[in-house]
Every structure is written in structure tokens, then in C-alpha cells.
Scaffold this motif. Structure first.
Motif, short mmCIF file in Angstrom:
data_model
loop_
_atom_site.label_atom_id
_atom_site.label_comp_id
_atom_site.label_asym_id
_atom_site.label_seq_id
_atom_site.Cartn_x
_atom_site.Cartn_y
_atom_site.Cartn_z
N THR A 152 4.68 -2.78 10.06
CA THR A 152 4.76 -2.92 11.52
C THR A 152 3.47 -2.49 12.18
O THR A 152 2.93 -1.43 11.87
N ASN A 153 2.99 -3.30 13.09
CA ASN A 153 1.79 -2.95 13.83
C ASN A 153 2.10 -2.04 15.00
O ASN A 153 1.24 -1.37 15.53
N ASP A 154 3.34 -2.02 15.45
CA ASP A 154 3.72 -1.29 16.66
C ASP A 154 4.73 -0.18 16.39
O ASP A 154 5.43 0.24 17.29
N ASN A 155 4.83 0.26 15.14
CA ASN A 155 5.77 1.32 14.75
C ASN A 155 7.23 0.94 14.97
O ASN A 155 8.08 1.81 15.09
N PHE A 169 7.59 -0.92 -7.09
CA PHE A 169 7.62 -1.90 -6.01
C PHE A 169 6.20 -2.43 -5.83
O PHE A 169 5.23 -1.76 -6.16
N CYS A 170 6.10 -3.64 -5.34
CA CYS A 170 4.80 -4.26 -5.13
C CYS A 170 4.11 -3.58 -3.96
O CYS A 170 4.63 -3.54 -2.86
N ASP A 171 2.93 -3.07 -4.23
CA ASP A 171 2.21 -2.31 -3.20
C ASP A 171 0.89 -2.98 -2.80
O ASP A 171 0.10 -2.41 -2.09
N ASP A 172 0.67 -4.24 -3.25
CA ASP A 172 -0.62 -4.84 -2.99
C ASP A 172 -0.53 -6.18 -2.25
O ASP A 172 -1.49 -6.93 -2.25
N GLU A 173 0.59 -6.48 -1.66
CA GLU A 173 0.73 -7.72 -0.90
C GLU A 173 0.15 -7.52 0.50
O GLU A 173 0.18 -6.43 1.06
N PRO A 174 -0.35 -8.58 1.11
CA PRO A 174 -0.87 -8.45 2.48
C PRO A 174 0.25 -8.14 3.47
O PRO A 174 1.39 -8.54 3.28
N THR A 175 -0.11 -7.41 4.49
CA THR A 175 0.86 -7.06 5.53
C THR A 175 1.06 -8.26 6.45
O THR A 175 0.10 -8.77 7.01
N PRO A 176 2.31 -8.72 6.62
CA PRO A 176 2.54 -9.85 7.51
C PRO A 176 2.37 -9.44 8.98
O PRO A 176 2.30 -8.27 9.30
N ASN A 177 2.33 -10.41 9.84
CA ASN A 177 2.15 -10.18 11.27
C ASN A 177 3.50 -9.92 11.93
O ASN A 177 4.30 -10.83 12.09
N TRP A 178 3.74 -8.68 12.31
CA TRP A 178 5.03 -8.32 12.90
C TRP A 178 5.12 -8.71 14.37
O TRP A 178 6.16 -8.53 14.97
N THR A 179 4.09 -9.23 14.95
CA THR A 179 4.19 -9.65 16.34
C THR A 179 5.15 -10.81 16.48
O THR A 179 5.55 -11.16 17.57
N LEU A 180 5.56 -11.42 15.35
CA LEU A 180 6.54 -12.49 15.39
C LEU A 180 7.92 -11.97 15.76
O LEU A 180 8.78 -12.73 16.17
N CYS A 181 8.14 -10.68 15.63
CA CYS A 181 9.42 -10.08 16.00
C CYS A 181 9.41 -9.79 17.49
O CYS A 181 8.67 -8.95 17.96
N ASN A 182 10.26 -10.50 18.22
CA ASN A 182 10.29 -10.29 19.67
C ASN A 182 11.54 -9.53 20.09
O ASN A 182 11.87 -9.50 21.27
#
Length: 157
Positions: free
Chosen positions: A42-45, A114-127
Motif C-alpha cells: 500500500t502506498n497510503d498505509n 513467501f515470495c518477497d521479490d515481486e514488484p509492488t502493484p499500484n494500490w491507487t486502483l483501490c478507491n
């Protein structure tokens, strides 16, 4: 049994803080890493805010004390993560132990990989707001049927 020290205090700003400290619990270190990894999504906690809200709600309802026979606050966080992985129309969190190269890392008899090396997705899609996600969380578990979840066979209980 793992020794646990419980504490509560007020910060200089008057905020009440409670916590548990466990000793000789290697599994807890991996659990903490897993939660930190999910929070990094999450970008916004949002995940942290929802988790704190659920923990406060459960405590206020007096259903968050494993010592008294209810779920632990950690269990509520795991329930929240599962809910966010199942959210429709699109999950908000991945299932980290199903991503990347499958490995086994045993700690106290549990596979903690657990997989720890995947890119972080863009959570701004969650409205959705924390409140909206909490209502969906309640609805999800209000309708939840273990026998439909792919979990353990409840007829054996």
C-alpha cells in the motif's frame, strides 16, 4: 507455550499503545516479515489502517483475546489479508506463498516461505475507504462457509 510479556502505555502525546513481546519464538519473526511485506503493497498505509481498525473493533467487542478463547489480534490480521486476497471484482492483495519460485523454508514445523521479490502493484486502483473495506470484511465473513473455501474438511470437526 511461548512466554509473552504484555504491556500498555501512553505516549507523550497521550496515545495509548498496547503490545506483546514474545521470547524464543522464531516463527514470530517470519510472521512479522510477512505482515511487513503485505503492508508494503500500500502506498497510503491502507492495509495498516484497516488492520488497526479491525483490531480495535475486535478488542472493543471483546473478541480479540486468545487467552480467553477468542481469536488473537494476529488471527484477525490474517483474516483481513485473506479477505483482501478474495475481494471481487479484483483482489487487492496477492497470495505471496503462491507467487514466484516455490520453495520450502521450515521453522518450528511450518513452511514460512513467501515470495518477497515481486514488484509492488499500484494500490491507487483501490478507491474504497477503510470504512467501506471494513463493511465488505464483515459481509465476507458473515457469508463465509468453510466447506466452500477449500479449507480443512469441517465434517471432521
Amino acid at each position: 507455550e511461548v512466554p509473552i510479556v504484555k504491556f500498555s502505555m501512553k505516549t507523550n502525546t497521550g496515545v495509548a499503545v498496547e503490545g506483546d513481546i514474545s521470547y524464543y519464538n522464531d516463527l514470530a519473526l517470519y510472521n512479522t516479515r510477512l505482515l511487513a511485506r503485505y503492508c508494503s503493497w500500500t502506498n497510503d498505509n491502507l492495509l495498516s489502517k484497516l488492520g488497526m481498525f479491525i483490531k480495535k473493533w475486535a478488542k472493543k467487542c471483546e473478541i480479540a483475546d486468545a487467552a480467553l478463547g477468542s481469536l488473537s489480534s494476529y488471527a484477525y490480521i490474517i483474516l483481513m489479508i485473506h479477505f483482501l486476497q478474495q475481494l471481487q471484482p479484483a483482489p487487492l492483495l496477492p497470495v505471496l506463498h503462491e507467487m514466484g519460485e516455490k520453495q520450502v523454508m521450515q521453522v518450528d514445523g511450518w513452511n514460512v516461505y513467501f515470495c518477497d521479490d515481486e514488484p509492488t502493484p499500484n494500490w491507487t486502483l483501490c478507491n474504497l475507504s477503510v470504512g467501506e473495506l471494513f463493511l465488505h470484511f464483515l459481509h465476507y465473513y458473515g457469508q463465509f462457509r468453510l466447506e466452500d473455501s477449500g479449507g480443512p474438511d469441517s465434517s471432521e470437526a
